[in-house]
Design a protein around this motif. Structure first.
Motif, PDB file in Angstrom:
ATOM      1  N   GLY A   1     -19.882 -26.472   6.562  1.00 31.23           N
ATOM      2  CA  GLY A   1     -20.936 -25.468   6.563  1.00 31.23           C
ATOM      3  C   GLY A   1     -20.696 -24.417   7.606  1.00 31.23           C
ATOM      4  O   GLY A   1     -20.020 -24.630   8.590  1.00 31.23           O
ATOM      5  N   GLU A   2     -21.247 -23.265   7.378  1.00 33.16           N
ATOM      6  CA  GLU A   2     -21.218 -22.207   8.371  1.00 33.16           C
ATOM      7  C   GLU A   2     -22.635 -21.843   8.718  1.00 33.16           C
ATOM      8  O   GLU A   2     -23.540 -21.998   7.915  1.00 33.16           O
ATOM      9  CB  GLU A   2     -20.451 -20.992   7.844  1.00 33.16           C
ATOM     10  CG  GLU A   2     -18.979 -21.307   7.725  1.00 33.16           C
ATOM     11  CD  GLU A   2     -18.126 -20.080   7.682  1.00 33.16           C
ATOM     12  OE1 GLU A   2     -18.593 -19.004   8.061  1.00 33.16           O
ATOM     13  OE2 GLU A   2     -16.979 -20.211   7.249  1.00 33.16           O
ATOM     14  N   GLY A   3     -22.811 -21.362   9.899  1.00 31.73           N
ATOM     15  CA  GLY A   3     -24.150 -21.072  10.398  1.00 31.73           C
ATOM     16  C   GLY A   3     -24.701 -19.757   9.926  1.00 31.73           C
ATOM     17  O   GLY A   3     -23.979 -18.823   9.642  1.00 31.73           O
TER      18      GLY A   3
ATOM     19  N   THR B   1     -19.066 -32.306   8.209  1.00 33.51           N
ATOM     20  CA  THR B   1     -19.877 -32.085   7.008  1.00 33.51           C
ATOM     21  C   THR B   1     -20.134 -33.402   6.285  1.00 33.51           C
ATOM     22  O   THR B   1     -21.266 -33.713   5.914  1.00 33.51           O
ATOM     23  CB  THR B   1     -19.175 -31.085   6.072  1.00 33.51           C
ATOM     24  OG1 THR B   1     -19.048 -29.837   6.752  1.00 33.51           O
ATOM     25  CG2 THR B   1     -19.947 -30.886   4.786  1.00 33.51           C
ATOM     26  N   GLU B   2     -19.085 -34.192   6.104  1.00 32.68           N
ATOM     27  CA  GLU B   2     -19.206 -35.485   5.428  1.00 32.68           C
ATOM     28  C   GLU B   2     -20.148 -36.420   6.202  1.00 32.68           C
ATOM     29  O   GLU B   2     -21.011 -37.081   5.621  1.00 32.68           O
ATOM     30  CB  GLU B   2     -17.828 -36.117   5.281  1.00 32.68           C
ATOM     31  CG  GLU B   2     -17.827 -37.417   4.510  1.00 32.68           C
ATOM     32  CD  GLU B   2     -16.419 -37.967   4.342  1.00 32.68           C
ATOM     33  OE1 GLU B   2     -16.309 -39.202   4.242  1.00 32.68           O
ATOM     34  OE2 GLU B   2     -15.450 -37.188   4.317  1.00 32.68           O
ATOM     35  N   LEU B   3     -19.991 -36.474   7.518  1.00 29.40           N
ATOM     36  CA  LEU B   3     -20.834 -37.338   8.336  1.00 29.40           C
ATOM     37  C   LEU B   3     -22.293 -36.875   8.296  1.00 29.40           C
ATOM     38  O   LEU B   3     -23.208 -37.703   8.230  1.00 29.40           O
ATOM     39  CB  LEU B   3     -20.321 -37.384   9.772  1.00 29.40           C
ATOM     40  CG  LEU B   3     -21.085 -38.289  10.732  1.00 29.40           C
ATOM     41  CD1 LEU B   3     -21.160 -39.732  10.235  1.00 29.40           C
ATOM     42  CD2 LEU B   3     -20.451 -38.227  12.115  1.00 29.40           C
TER      43      LEU B   3
ATOM     44  N   LEU C   1     -27.366 -24.380  10.314  1.00 28.75           N
ATOM     45  CA  LEU C   1     -26.143 -24.675   9.567  1.00 28.75           C
ATOM     46  C   LEU C   1     -26.451 -25.079   8.131  1.00 28.75           C
ATOM     47  O   LEU C   1     -27.286 -25.952   7.898  1.00 28.75           O
ATOM     48  CB  LEU C   1     -25.373 -25.790  10.262  1.00 28.75           C
ATOM     49  CG  LEU C   1     -24.932 -25.487  11.686  1.00 28.75           C
ATOM     50  CD1 LEU C   1     -24.480 -26.764  12.375  1.00 28.75           C
ATOM     51  CD2 LEU C   1     -23.835 -24.447  11.683  1.00 28.75           C
ATOM     52  N   THR C   2     -25.754 -24.461   7.209  1.00 28.87           N
ATOM     53  CA  THR C   2     -25.841 -24.831   5.803  1.00 28.87           C
ATOM     54  C   THR C   2     -24.773 -25.884   5.552  1.00 28.87           C
ATOM     55  O   THR C   2     -23.591 -25.639   5.808  1.00 28.87           O
ATOM     56  CB  THR C   2     -25.601 -23.606   4.908  1.00 28.87           C
ATOM     57  OG1 THR C   2     -26.576 -22.612   5.227  1.00 28.87           O
ATOM     58  CG2 THR C   2     -25.693 -23.973   3.439  1.00 28.87           C
ATOM     59  N   VAL C   3     -25.208 -27.050   5.073  1.00 30.29           N
ATOM     60  CA  VAL C   3     -24.294 -28.163   4.847  1.00 30.29           C
ATOM     61  C   VAL C   3     -24.357 -28.520   3.365  1.00 30.29           C
ATOM     62  O   VAL C   3     -25.418 -28.889   2.860  1.00 30.29           O
ATOM     63  CB  VAL C   3     -24.692 -29.392   5.699  1.00 30.29           C
ATOM     64  CG1 VAL C   3     -23.711 -30.531   5.484  1.00 30.29           C
ATOM     65  CG2 VAL C   3     -24.796 -29.018   7.166  1.00 30.29           C
TER      66      VAL C   3
ATOM     67  N   PRO D   1     -31.331 -26.644   6.073  1.00 30.76           N
ATOM     68  CA  PRO D   1     -30.401 -26.317   7.157  1.00 30.76           C
ATOM     69  C   PRO D   1     -30.532 -27.302   8.318  1.00 30.76           C
ATOM     70  O   PRO D   1     -31.590 -27.893   8.531  1.00 30.76           O
ATOM     71  CB  PRO D   1     -30.830 -24.926   7.605  1.00 30.76           C
ATOM     72  CG  PRO D   1     -31.766 -24.415   6.580  1.00 30.76           C
ATOM     73  CD  PRO D   1     -32.314 -25.592   5.846  1.00 30.76           C
ATOM     74  N   VAL D   2     -29.451 -27.442   9.054  1.00 35.00           N
ATOM     75  CA  VAL D   2     -29.408 -28.288  10.240  1.00 35.00           C
ATOM     76  C   VAL D   2     -29.397 -27.347  11.454  1.00 35.00           C
ATOM     77  O   VAL D   2     -28.417 -26.632  11.676  1.00 35.00           O
ATOM     78  CB  VAL D   2     -28.161 -29.201  10.246  1.00 35.00           C
ATOM     79  CG1 VAL D   2     -28.094 -30.021  11.528  1.00 35.00           C
ATOM     80  CG2 VAL D   2     -28.168 -30.110   9.013  1.00 35.00           C
TER      81      VAL D   2
END
Length: 140
Positions: free
Chosen positions: A4-6, A28-30, A75-77, A83-84
């Motif tokens: 993801g990018e912010g 991203t996976e975690l 952050l878009t994951v 978002p995170v």
């Protein structure tokens, strides 16, 4: 960049493609795994010594942020519905303002209360200096 990018929060709206923070594929996976286990997530990086300088992952809202914290990005994951948020202490942001950060994952268990600890891995930050173009776009 994989992961993801912010969406820029600190320093105003970022130009398309410019960001202060991104995620590695492993991060991203975690985050997808942790989201499935714990619900919405957030990061906070305090800037303390030792593990305090590592990004800590919490359930969203579990860590109270305040006026001494900067929201660096939402952050878009991929695979995570919301978002995170990535927060950093204002003092640390003042020192790291000129860097691009990538949240990554390495084997080993850090200390603290970060949600990934039971998985036998820990988040860490990899950094590089922002280019002149990136800096102008983010600070301008």
């Amino acid at each position: 960049m994989s992961g993801g990018e912010g969406q820029e929060a600190a320093g105003g709206a970022a130009p398309e493609g410019a960001s202060r923070i991104a995620l590695s594929a492993a991060a991203t996976e975690l985050l997808r795994l942790l989201r499935d286990q714990h619900g919405p997530l957030m990061f906070h990086q305090s800037g303390g010594c030792c593990d305090g300088s590592a990004p800590m992952c919490y359930q969203a809202g579990e860590f109270r942020t305040g006026s001494s914290d900067v929201l660096l990005a939402r952050l878009t994951v991929e695979g995570v519905p919301e978002p995170v948020g990535f927060w950093m202490s204002a003092d640390q942001f003042a020192r790291w303002r000129h860097t691009h950060l990538t949240v990554d994952v390495v084997p080993g268990r850090g200390s603290g209360f970060s949600l990934e600890a039971p998985e036998g891995v820990r988040f860490l930050i990899r950094s590089r200096l922002l280019t002149e173009e990136e800096r102008a776009g983010l600070d301008g």
